[in-house]
Design a protein around this motif. Structure first.
Motif, short mmCIF file in Angstrom:
data_model
loop_
_atom_site.label_atom_id
_atom_site.label_comp_id
_atom_site.label_asym_id
_atom_site.label_seq_id
_atom_site.Cartn_x
_atom_site.Cartn_y
_atom_site.Cartn_z
N ARG A 300 0.79 -1.27 0.13
CA ARG A 300 0.05 -0.10 0.10
C ARG A 300 0.82 1.26 0.02
O ARG A 300 0.32 2.66 -0.53
N ASP A 301 2.12 1.37 0.46
CA ASP A 301 2.83 2.53 0.56
C ASP A 301 3.35 2.94 -0.76
O ASP A 301 4.09 3.98 -0.88
N GLN A 302 3.35 1.93 -1.75
CA GLN A 302 3.78 2.45 -3.10
C GLN A 302 2.59 3.28 -3.94
O GLN A 302 2.62 3.69 -5.04
N PHE A 303 1.45 3.36 -3.17
CA PHE A 303 0.11 3.91 -3.71
C PHE A 303 -0.25 5.37 -2.99
O PHE A 303 0.17 5.49 -1.87
N GLU A 304 -1.10 6.08 -3.27
CA GLU A 304 -1.67 7.16 -2.87
C GLU A 304 -2.08 6.89 -1.45
O GLU A 304 -2.93 5.75 -1.39
N ALA A 305 -1.91 7.57 -0.74
CA ALA A 305 -2.64 7.22 0.84
C ALA A 305 -3.90 6.94 0.88
O ALA A 305 -4.84 7.90 0.10
N GLY A 306 -4.26 5.98 1.43
CA GLY A 306 -5.85 5.54 1.33
C GLY A 306 -6.36 4.67 0.08
O GLY A 306 -7.42 4.27 0.52
N PHE A 307 -5.60 4.49 -0.89
CA PHE A 307 -6.04 3.79 -2.01
C PHE A 307 -6.13 2.37 -1.55
O PHE A 307 -7.33 1.61 -1.85
N TYR A 308 -5.19 1.74 -0.96
CA TYR A 308 -5.37 0.45 -0.29
C TYR A 308 -5.36 0.54 1.04
O TYR A 308 -4.76 1.09 1.76
N GLU A 309 -6.63 -0.12 1.90
CA GLU A 309 -6.63 -0.27 3.27
C GLU A 309 -5.60 -0.87 3.98
O GLU A 309 -5.36 -0.58 5.07
N SER A 310 -5.04 -1.85 2.95
CA SER A 310 -3.98 -2.56 3.63
C SER A 310 -2.91 -3.13 2.59
O SER A 310 -3.61 -2.94 1.36
N ASP A 311 -1.96 -3.73 2.91
CA ASP A 311 -1.34 -4.62 1.89
C ASP A 311 -1.89 -5.82 1.63
O ASP A 311 -2.96 -6.08 2.51
N ILE A 312 -1.82 -6.41 0.46
CA ILE A 312 -2.47 -7.68 0.14
C ILE A 312 -1.40 -8.86 0.09
O ILE A 312 -0.22 -8.58 -0.34
N CYS A 313 -1.53 -9.87 1.06
CA CYS A 313 -0.31 -10.89 1.10
C CYS A 313 -1.02 -12.09 0.65
O CYS A 313 -2.09 -12.50 0.57
N LEU A 314 -0.19 -12.63 -0.47
CA LEU A 314 -0.45 -14.17 -0.79
C LEU A 314 0.09 -14.98 -0.29
O LEU A 314 1.36 -15.28 0.34
N VAL A 315 -0.91 -16.16 0.34
CA VAL A 315 -0.39 -17.02 1.11
C VAL A 315 -0.13 -18.30 0.38
O VAL A 315 -0.92 -18.91 -0.12
N ASN A 316 1.11 -18.72 0.09
CA ASN A 316 1.79 -19.85 -0.38
C ASN A 316 2.80 -20.43 0.32
O ASN A 316 4.04 -20.02 0.06
N TRP A 317 2.73 -20.79 1.66
CA TRP A 317 3.67 -21.02 2.43
C TRP A 317 3.51 -22.63 2.73
O TRP A 317 2.77 -23.21 2.60
N PRO A 318 4.73 -23.18 3.42
CA PRO A 318 5.05 -24.61 3.77
C PRO A 318 3.63 -25.11 4.53
O PRO A 318 3.26 -26.30 4.45
N SER A 319 2.97 -24.15 5.29
CA SER A 319 2.02 -24.72 6.26
C SER A 319 0.61 -25.04 5.14
O SER A 319 -0.16 -25.53 5.91
N ILE A 320 0.73 -24.79 4.06
CA ILE A 320 -0.58 -25.24 3.04
C ILE A 320 -0.16 -25.97 2.10
O ILE A 320 -0.92 -26.52 1.21
N ASP A 321 1.12 -26.82 2.24
CA ASP A 321 1.52 -27.65 1.27
C ASP A 321 0.72 -29.16 1.60
O ASP A 321 0.88 -29.56 2.88
N TYR A 322 -0.08 -29.44 0.59
CA TYR A 322 -0.91 -30.62 0.86
C TYR A 322 -0.09 -31.82 0.17
O TYR A 322 -0.02 -32.02 -0.81
N PHE A 323 0.14 -32.89 1.09
CA PHE A 323 0.98 -34.07 0.49
C PHE A 323 0.52 -35.31 1.06
O PHE A 323 1.05 -36.38 1.33
N LEU A 324 -0.87 -35.60 1.42
CA LEU A 324 -1.32 -36.60 2.18
C LEU A 324 -1.54 -37.64 0.91
O LEU A 324 -2.18 -38.69 1.48
N GLY A 325 -1.80 -37.28 -0.33
CA GLY A 325 -1.97 -38.48 -1.44
C GLY A 325 -1.69 -37.84 -2.63
O GLY A 325 -1.89 -36.73 -3.01
N PRO A 326 -1.40 -38.69 -3.77
CA PRO A 326 -1.15 -38.20 -5.08
C PRO A 326 -2.62 -37.90 -5.71
O PRO A 326 -3.52 -38.52 -5.39
N VAL A 327 -2.43 -37.02 -6.73
CA VAL A 327 -3.87 -36.66 -7.42
C VAL A 327 -3.76 -37.05 -8.84
O VAL A 327 -4.53 -37.09 -9.58
#
Length: 541
Positions: A300-327
């Motif tokens: 958000r700090d790269q845009f005019e103040a108030g344009f984005y209420e918050s940063d937007i974060c993309l969650v693609n972390w080890p904690s969402i890696d699914y490996f319980l079985g092959p597809v």
């Protein structure tokens, strides 16, 4: 219900990055193309899967195709034309809208959808490219070594359409056409006896496939935005993967991919960091110390103040890696159940962050975290499609092994040089935990080339691989699977199909005849495909 019948020069199944690149290359050379896509958005891992582009450190200078550079430039141009950037951000030639540490071009996925659509638009207007939306391949007719027709089914109303084409390109995320057409392929881990790779197991493990992930976007704003407790939350909250060495998967802890030692990441929403100091070069800094800024897609700090209420974060972390079985190569109902459980894992991570995650101030939970379904183009806030790191892979004329790209094996000699090269790429061999119980496998690699033979099946005469389904191994898939390489593969495959259709040759002839192959390679170079890395430049990863 009757089946519509269509005919074209080239059928490209799958409109991910490889598929779009293939369609553009073929149409630009004069062929007529039918392009199909299963999900609402074209663009695959960059859009419907919502993964910011994983690229090599020199991407701003060299090492990508001219069309891929047009895509990157187009994304930046949208922000410069349509978004209220600060003067400092607008003045950066290498504008990184999200100021994420994982990539020099972190951005909202919808922007890439628009740019890709714009790139296709002229050919769609003339009818040279026809896009069949929300269509999934369900069958293929074969005559000897040729695919004569591919049947697709609508994900909306179940209607079927059958496409007859001179050449068929499999640009799906998991090599869907390979079993449908009887084309020989491999899945999972090959044995050391077959490949000679130092990191391979003694016995082949065809069901041992890298984790998939269902990504999602979040922001942090005032209020309580806690989602409904996921149905599988109790399971995932207590899940202790072996690779996590006694720690829970739903945590800020995860193994270091290179050392395998457990470490704790920080999580600091909207940290107010100096975006100009972000150095998105993973050869110098993995960038994942603060998960918030790691894959941030809007700073958000790269845009005019108030344009984005918050940063937007993309969650693609080890904690969402699914490996319980092959597809891959499992019954459809089992495949869909794994996707359901993977989505439950992602939602459980979100709920854990909102309710239980330890904060730096000693408290627990971030109820101000809010899903952004509008950013994902979905109803539930999760990505439209799962992010598949690994596909079925063709039994190819040329197979790239660890011994061709590993720095430990090749040293300063560099990766294997191919006279048949159709492009270049670079990324570490980065394998995530897998369905066979493996932890991370991380191997330093050298800048590599894409051999033409890796796109061509050993037997099927008119099928080409145009995604992650090329002739790599389980191990080398780990460095050939990233965004610019997939694009380059698709572009080379699309141009090859159009070349063969126009000249009356076959892919096997192009590969085997030096004169014909050189003519085809000259055409690639003429449209901005780099076949070899620049000489006299010092680079390492």
């Amino acid at each position: 219900m009757t089946t519509r019948e269509l005919t074209t020069d080239i059928l490209v199944v799958g409109a991910g990055l490889g598929g779009v690149a293939a369609a553009l290359a073929a149409a630009d050379r004069g062929a007529h193309v039918i392009l199909t896509e299963e999900y609402p958005w074209i663009g695959g891992q960059l859009t419907s899967q919502a993964v910011p582009p994983d690229e090599h450190p020199w991407v701003e200078e060299f090492g990508i195709t001219a069309r891929y550079r047009q895509l990157r430039d187009g994304i930046r141009e949208v922000y410069r034309r349509r978004y209220p950037l600060t003067d400092a951000a607008k003045g950066r030639a290498d504008l990184n809208p999200g100021a994420g540490w994982v990539s020099k071009l972190c951005h909202e996925p919808r922007i890439a959808v628009g740019v890709l659509e714009e790139m296709l638009a002229p050919h769609r207007s003339t009818g040279r490219i026809r896009l069949l939306e929300r269509a999934r391949p369900v069958g293929a007719d074969v005559d000897g070594d040729r695919i004569t027709r591919v049947t697709l089914e609508s994900e909306v109303d179940g209607e079927t359409v059958a496409v007859t084409a001179r050449y068929v390109l499999d640009a799906t995320e998991t090599g869907e056409l390979l079993p449908l057409s009887g084309t020989e392929y491999v899945t999972g881990f090959e044995s050391r006896a077959e490949t000679g790779e130092p990191s391979a197991p003694d016995e082949a493990q065809p069901d041992n496939v890298q984790a998939l992930s269902v990504c999602f976007a979040i922001e942090h704003v005032d209020g309580d935005h806690t989602i409904e407790r996921p149905a599988d939350y109790d399971f995932w909250r207590d899940y202790l993967p072996e690779a996590w060495q006694g720690s829970r998967m739903l945590s800020w802890e995860a193994p270091n991919p290179r050392t395998l030692e457990m470490g704790t990441r920080a999580f600091d929403p909207n940290p107010g960091d100096d975006v100009a100091e972000v150095d998105a070069d993973q050869s110098r800094n993995a960038g994942d110390a603060n998960l918030w800024t790691f894959r941030r897609i809007a700073a958000r700090d790269q845009f005019e103040a108030g344009f984005y209420e918050s940063d937007i974060c993309l969650v693609n972390w080890p904690s969402i890696d699914y490996f319980l079985g092959p597809v891959l190569d499992v019954p459809r109902d089992e495949e869909l159940e794994h996707y359901r459980r993977a989505r439950q894992l992602s939602l459980s991570m979100m709920y854990w962050m909102q309710t239980e995650a330890p904060r730096a101030d000693g408290g627990a939970g971030y109820p101000g975290l809010r899903l952004r379904p509008d950013v994902m183009g979905s109803d539930d806030g999760l990505a439209q499609a799962p992010y598949h790191r690994e596909s079925r892979r063709i039994r190819a004329l040329t197979t790239v092994t660890e011994n061709d790209v590993s720095y430990e094996v090749r040293g300063d000699e560099g990766a294997t040089r191919y006279e048949e090269s159709v492009g270049v790429g670079m990324y570490r061999i980065d394998l995530h935990p897998s369905t066979g119980g493996d932890t991370y496998i991380d191997v330093a690699s050298t800048p590599f080339e894409i051999p033409l033979g890796a796109l061509i099946p050993q037997r099927t005469a008119n099928l080409l691989a145009a995604n992650k389904n090329i002739g790599t191994t389980h191990i080398t898939n780990g460095c050939y699977r990233l965004h610019p390489v997939e694009w380059n593969v698709g572009e080379a495959a699309g141009h090859l199909a159009a070349y063969c259709a126009a000249t009356g040759t076959t892919p096997h002839q192009v590969h085997g005849d030096v004169g014909i192959r050189s003519d085809y390679q000259r055409e690639l170079e003429a449209v901005g495909v780099e076949l070899h890395w620049p000489e006299g430049r010092a680079y390492a990863y």
